[in-house]
Scaffold this motif. Structure first.
Motif, PDB file in Angstrom:
ATOM      1  N   VAL A  84      -7.258  -0.294  31.927  1.00  0.00           N
ATOM      2  CA  VAL A  84      -5.912  -0.871  31.991  1.00  0.00           C
ATOM      3  C   VAL A  84      -5.963  -2.227  32.677  1.00  0.00           C
ATOM      4  O   VAL A  84      -5.346  -3.200  32.209  1.00  0.00           O
ATOM      5  CB  VAL A  84      -4.956   0.087  32.717  1.00  0.00           C
ATOM      6  CG1 VAL A  84      -3.615  -0.604  32.985  1.00  0.00           C
ATOM      7  CG2 VAL A  84      -4.731   1.351  31.899  1.00  0.00           C
ATOM      8  N   ASN A  85      -6.690  -2.323  33.776  1.00  0.00           N
ATOM      9  CA  ASN A  85      -6.830  -3.615  34.454  1.00  0.00           C
ATOM     10  C   ASN A  85      -7.450  -4.650  33.524  1.00  0.00           C
ATOM     11  O   ASN A  85      -7.042  -5.818  33.519  1.00  0.00           O
ATOM     12  CB  ASN A  85      -7.699  -3.467  35.699  1.00  0.00           C
ATOM     13  CG  ASN A  85      -6.983  -2.780  36.846  1.00  0.00           C
ATOM     14  OD1 ASN A  85      -5.760  -2.657  36.836  1.00  0.00           O
ATOM     15  ND2 ASN A  85      -7.734  -2.319  37.821  1.00  0.00           N
ATOM     16  N   ALA A  86      -8.438  -4.232  32.753  1.00  0.00           N
ATOM     17  CA  ALA A  86      -9.102  -5.158  31.837  1.00  0.00           C
ATOM     18  C   ALA A  86      -8.146  -5.659  30.766  1.00  0.00           C
ATOM     19  O   ALA A  86      -8.251  -6.800  30.307  1.00  0.00           O
ATOM     20  CB  ALA A  86     -10.306  -4.478  31.185  1.00  0.00           C
ATOM     21  N   VAL A 119     -14.538  -3.855  28.773  1.00  0.00           N
ATOM     22  CA  VAL A 119     -13.986  -3.906  30.128  1.00  0.00           C
ATOM     23  C   VAL A 119     -14.830  -4.822  31.006  1.00  0.00           C
ATOM     24  O   VAL A 119     -14.309  -5.619  31.802  1.00  0.00           O
ATOM     25  CB  VAL A 119     -13.915  -2.486  30.725  1.00  0.00           C
ATOM     26  CG1 VAL A 119     -13.506  -2.540  32.197  1.00  0.00           C
ATOM     27  CG2 VAL A 119     -12.937  -1.618  29.950  1.00  0.00           C
ATOM     28  N   TRP A 120     -16.124  -4.719  30.872  1.00  0.00           N
ATOM     29  CA  TRP A 120     -17.064  -5.525  31.651  1.00  0.00           C
ATOM     30  C   TRP A 120     -16.839  -7.013  31.386  1.00  0.00           C
ATOM     31  O   TRP A 120     -16.745  -7.816  32.330  1.00  0.00           O
ATOM     32  CB  TRP A 120     -18.480  -5.128  31.259  1.00  0.00           C
ATOM     33  CG  TRP A 120     -19.583  -5.671  32.115  1.00  0.00           C
ATOM     34  CD1 TRP A 120     -20.238  -6.854  31.938  1.00  0.00           C
ATOM     35  CD2 TRP A 120     -20.183  -5.049  33.261  1.00  0.00           C
ATOM     36  NE1 TRP A 120     -21.213  -7.006  32.892  1.00  0.00           N
ATOM     37  CE2 TRP A 120     -21.198  -5.916  33.713  1.00  0.00           C
ATOM     38  CE3 TRP A 120     -19.959  -3.849  33.912  1.00  0.00           C
ATOM     39  CZ2 TRP A 120     -21.993  -5.615  34.815  1.00  0.00           C
ATOM     40  CZ3 TRP A 120     -20.756  -3.538  35.009  1.00  0.00           C
ATOM     41  CH2 TRP A 120     -21.755  -4.403  35.453  1.00  0.00           C
ATOM     42  N   ARG A 122     -17.951 -17.362  33.343  1.00  0.00           N
ATOM     43  CA  ARG A 122     -19.272 -16.909  33.799  1.00  0.00           C
ATOM     44  C   ARG A 122     -19.468 -15.441  33.451  1.00  0.00           C
ATOM     45  O   ARG A 122     -19.465 -14.576  34.316  1.00  0.00           O
ATOM     46  CB  ARG A 122     -19.422 -17.117  35.308  1.00  0.00           C
ATOM     47  CG  ARG A 122     -19.440 -18.580  35.734  1.00  0.00           C
ATOM     48  CD  ARG A 122     -19.708 -18.755  37.218  1.00  0.00           C
ATOM     49  NE  ARG A 122     -18.588 -18.308  38.037  1.00  0.00           N
ATOM     50  CZ  ARG A 122     -18.652 -17.350  38.929  1.00  0.00           C
ATOM     51  NH1 ARG A 122     -19.782 -16.678  39.118  1.00  0.00           N
ATOM     52  NH2 ARG A 122     -17.599 -17.008  39.644  1.00  0.00           N
ATOM     53  N   PRO A 123     -19.633 -15.143  32.158  1.00  0.00           N
ATOM     54  CA  PRO A 123     -19.779 -13.739  31.751  1.00  0.00           C
ATOM     55  C   PRO A 123     -21.019 -13.098  32.352  1.00  0.00           C
ATOM     56  O   PRO A 123     -22.079 -13.725  32.431  1.00  0.00           O
ATOM     57  CB  PRO A 123     -19.883 -13.825  30.226  1.00  0.00           C
ATOM     58  CG  PRO A 123     -20.370 -15.212  29.953  1.00  0.00           C
ATOM     59  CD  PRO A 123     -19.751 -16.071  31.030  1.00  0.00           C
ATOM     60  N   ARG A 124     -20.875 -11.875  32.811  1.00  0.00           N
ATOM     61  CA  ARG A 124     -22.004 -11.130  33.376  1.00  0.00           C
ATOM     62  C   ARG A 124     -22.822 -10.495  32.255  1.00  0.00           C
ATOM     63  O   ARG A 124     -22.281 -10.080  31.232  1.00  0.00           O
ATOM     64  CB  ARG A 124     -21.485 -10.043  34.307  1.00  0.00           C
ATOM     65  CG  ARG A 124     -20.701 -10.576  35.509  1.00  0.00           C
ATOM     66  CD  ARG A 124     -21.610 -11.224  36.537  1.00  0.00           C
ATOM     67  NE  ARG A 124     -20.861 -11.835  37.636  1.00  0.00           N
ATOM     68  CZ  ARG A 124     -20.440 -11.195  38.714  1.00  0.00           C
ATOM     69  NH1 ARG A 124     -20.648  -9.895  38.821  1.00  0.00           N
ATOM     70  NH2 ARG A 124     -19.797 -11.825  39.672  1.00  0.00           N
ATOM     71  N   GLY A 125     -24.132 -10.415  32.446  1.00  0.00           N
ATOM     72  CA  GLY A 125     -25.000  -9.806  31.451  1.00  0.00           C
ATOM     73  C   GLY A 125     -24.748  -8.311  31.327  1.00  0.00           C
ATOM     74  O   GLY A 125     -24.150  -7.681  32.199  1.00  0.00           O
ATOM     75  N   ALA A 148     -25.312   5.145  36.858  1.00  0.00           N
ATOM     76  CA  ALA A 148     -23.868   5.256  36.636  1.00  0.00           C
ATOM     77  C   ALA A 148     -23.109   4.804  37.882  1.00  0.00           C
ATOM     78  O   ALA A 148     -22.095   4.100  37.783  1.00  0.00           O
ATOM     79  CB  ALA A 148     -23.499   6.692  36.282  1.00  0.00           C
ATOM     80  N   ALA A 149     -23.586   5.194  39.056  1.00  0.00           N
ATOM     81  CA  ALA A 149     -22.947   4.767  40.298  1.00  0.00           C
ATOM     82  C   ALA A 149     -23.034   3.256  40.456  1.00  0.00           C
ATOM     83  O   ALA A 149     -22.078   2.615  40.924  1.00  0.00           O
ATOM     84  CB  ALA A 149     -23.601   5.466  41.489  1.00  0.00           C
ATOM     85  N   ALA A 150     -24.174   2.669  40.070  1.00  0.00           N
ATOM     86  CA  ALA A 150     -24.328   1.216  40.159  1.00  0.00           C
ATOM     87  C   ALA A 150     -23.331   0.504  39.258  1.00  0.00           C
ATOM     88  O   ALA A 150     -22.740  -0.520  39.637  1.00  0.00           O
ATOM     89  CB  ALA A 150     -25.759   0.825  39.792  1.00  0.00           C
ATOM     90  N   VAL A 151     -23.121   1.029  38.033  1.00  0.00           N
ATOM     91  CA  VAL A 151     -22.141   0.439  37.114  1.00  0.00           C
ATOM     92  C   VAL A 151     -20.737   0.530  37.702  1.00  0.00           C
ATOM     93  O   VAL A 151     -19.966  -0.441  37.672  1.00  0.00           O
ATOM     94  CB  VAL A 151     -22.206   1.132  35.739  1.00  0.00           C
ATOM     95  CG1 VAL A 151     -21.023   0.715  34.858  1.00  0.00           C
ATOM     96  CG2 VAL A 151     -23.513   0.810  35.026  1.00  0.00           C
ATOM     97  N   VAL A 152     -20.393   1.689  38.248  1.00  0.00           N
ATOM     98  CA  VAL A 152     -19.067   1.882  38.826  1.00  0.00           C
ATOM     99  C   VAL A 152     -18.826   0.903  39.973  1.00  0.00           C
ATOM    100  O   VAL A 152     -17.777   0.241  40.036  1.00  0.00           O
ATOM    101  CB  VAL A 152     -18.902   3.338  39.314  1.00  0.00           C
ATOM    102  CG1 VAL A 152     -17.644   3.483  40.160  1.00  0.00           C
ATOM    103  CG2 VAL A 152     -18.848   4.293  38.132  1.00  0.00           C
ATOM    104  N   LEU A 153     -19.781   0.791  40.878  1.00  0.00           N
ATOM    105  CA  LEU A 153     -19.609  -0.089  42.028  1.00  0.00           C
ATOM    106  C   LEU A 153     -19.554  -1.553  41.620  1.00  0.00           C
ATOM    107  O   LEU A 153     -18.740  -2.338  42.138  1.00  0.00           O
ATOM    108  CB  LEU A 153     -20.740   0.142  43.035  1.00  0.00           C
ATOM    109  CG  LEU A 153     -20.737   1.505  43.733  1.00  0.00           C
ATOM    110  CD1 LEU A 153     -21.988   1.671  44.591  1.00  0.00           C
ATOM    111  CD2 LEU A 153     -19.488   1.670  44.599  1.00  0.00           C
ATOM    112  N   ARG A 154     -20.414  -1.946  40.676  1.00  0.00           N
ATOM    113  CA  ARG A 154     -20.428  -3.342  40.228  1.00  0.00           C
ATOM    114  C   ARG A 154     -19.127  -3.720  39.531  1.00  0.00           C
ATOM    115  O   ARG A 154     -18.537  -4.770  39.822  1.00  0.00           O
ATOM    116  CB  ARG A 154     -21.615  -3.561  39.287  1.00  0.00           C
ATOM    117  CG  ARG A 154     -21.700  -4.976  38.686  1.00  0.00           C
ATOM    118  CD  ARG A 154     -22.207  -5.996  39.665  1.00  0.00           C
ATOM    119  NE  ARG A 154     -23.577  -5.691  40.037  1.00  0.00           N
ATOM    120  CZ  ARG A 154     -24.659  -6.043  39.294  1.00  0.00           C
ATOM    121  NH1 ARG A 154     -24.492  -6.677  38.154  1.00  0.00           N
ATOM    122  NH2 ARG A 154     -25.868  -5.752  39.715  1.00  0.00           N
ATOM    123  N   LEU A 155     -18.677  -2.875  38.603  1.00  0.00           N
ATOM    124  CA  LEU A 155     -17.450  -3.182  37.864  1.00  0.00           C
ATOM    125  C   LEU A 155     -16.229  -3.158  38.785  1.00  0.00           C
ATOM    126  O   LEU A 155     -15.327  -3.995  38.659  1.00  0.00           O
ATOM    127  CB  LEU A 155     -17.276  -2.205  36.704  1.00  0.00           C
ATOM    128  CG  LEU A 155     -16.059  -2.424  35.806  1.00  0.00           C
ATOM    129  CD1 LEU A 155     -16.026  -3.849  35.268  1.00  0.00           C
ATOM    130  CD2 LEU A 155     -16.078  -1.431  34.648  1.00  0.00           C
TER     131      LEU A 155
END
Length: 254
Positions: A124-126, A162-163, A171-174, A229-236
């Motif tokens: 939703v934020n995205a 979303v990413w 500056r799109p993230r990889g 999965a935790a890394a993706v959650v924290l980064r996003l």
């Protein structure tokens, strides 16, 4: 006149922006009459999801220990050692593997519920960040995990959209982290199903012993997948939090 930035509320009498767009940057509470789609902080949900994924990883470590004990003791039984010490270890291995399996199932359920809630929040934020940047309808955030076949790529596609929408402007993230997470998710899902089927057919000590390396592989992959999965959650979550504080929270009509 309408606000020249959000085009939803009346501009202040002495300006061209409404009071919402002139408010401090970040996550704002929607005023009365605001559009349904509004930025909401994902930080709390993101932390809760990451903690549950860390618990899942810890349970996998416990499961790996139980697997190794089962592998070791069934090797002794296959070798003809049936002493009291071996039988006691066999009983302990049975108990630990059963506890590990139950704990993994319980944690997986908890992770699934909280993760989907978090995923919905960041989606939703995205849409607020980039209303036209999504190739799948919002309902696929949930349905994409349960509908046969599409579950192999829909969640990844939604995550990538979303990413990209949450990346800093210009500056799109990889996508390497997302792709690694999704590859591990597919691998652990396939390995889990295969090993569960194999373990269900193992009756003798030899068959159980032979199935343990595959079980350890599946639990090891699941451990790494949970960490990614935790890394993706924290980064996003951090990306959205930073982007929300770079400018005003702009509502979008639905």
């Amino acid at each position: 006149m309408l606000c020249t930035r959000c085009h939803h509320f009346e501009a202040a009498p002495d300006g061209v922006l409404c009071t919402q767009c002139t408010a401090p940057a970040g996550f704002q509470s929607p005023p009365v009459g605001a559009p349904k789609l509004w930025l909401r902080s994902p930080v709390g949900l993101g932390r809760a999801t990451a903690v549950l994924l860390a618990v899942a990883a810890a349970v996998d470590v416990f499961a790996l220990g139980a697997d190794f004990l089962m592998y070791d003791v069934t090797g002794d039984v296959v070798g003809g050692d049936l002493g009291d010490d071996v039988l006691d270890r066999a009983d302990l291995a049975d108990t630990l593997t059963a506890v590990a399996a139950s704990a993994q199932a319980a944690v997986l359920l908890a992770c699934a519920v909280v993760y989907v809630i978090w995923f919905w929040r960041v989606r939703v934020n995205a849409e607020v960040f980039a209303p036209d940047g999504h190739r799948k309808a919002r309902g696929w955030v949930i349905a994409g995990w349960v509908v046969p076949f599409v579950g192999f790529w829909y969640p990844r596609r939604i995550m990538l959209d979303v990413w990209d929408a949450s990346s800093p402007e210009g500056r799109p993230r990889g996508h390497a982290l997302v792709n690694a997470w999704w590859t591990l998710w597919l691998l652990t899902t396939g390995a889990g199903r295969f090993v569960s089927s194999m373990a269900g057919e193992a009756d003798t000590s030899q068959e159980i012993h032979d199935s343990m390396p595959q079980m350890m592989f599946a639990d090891g992959v699941d451990l790494v997948a949970a960490l990614f999965a935790a890394a993706v959650v924290l980064r996003l979550t951090r990306m959205q939090d930073e982007k929300a504080h770079q400018g005003p929270a702009v509502p979008v009509a639905v």
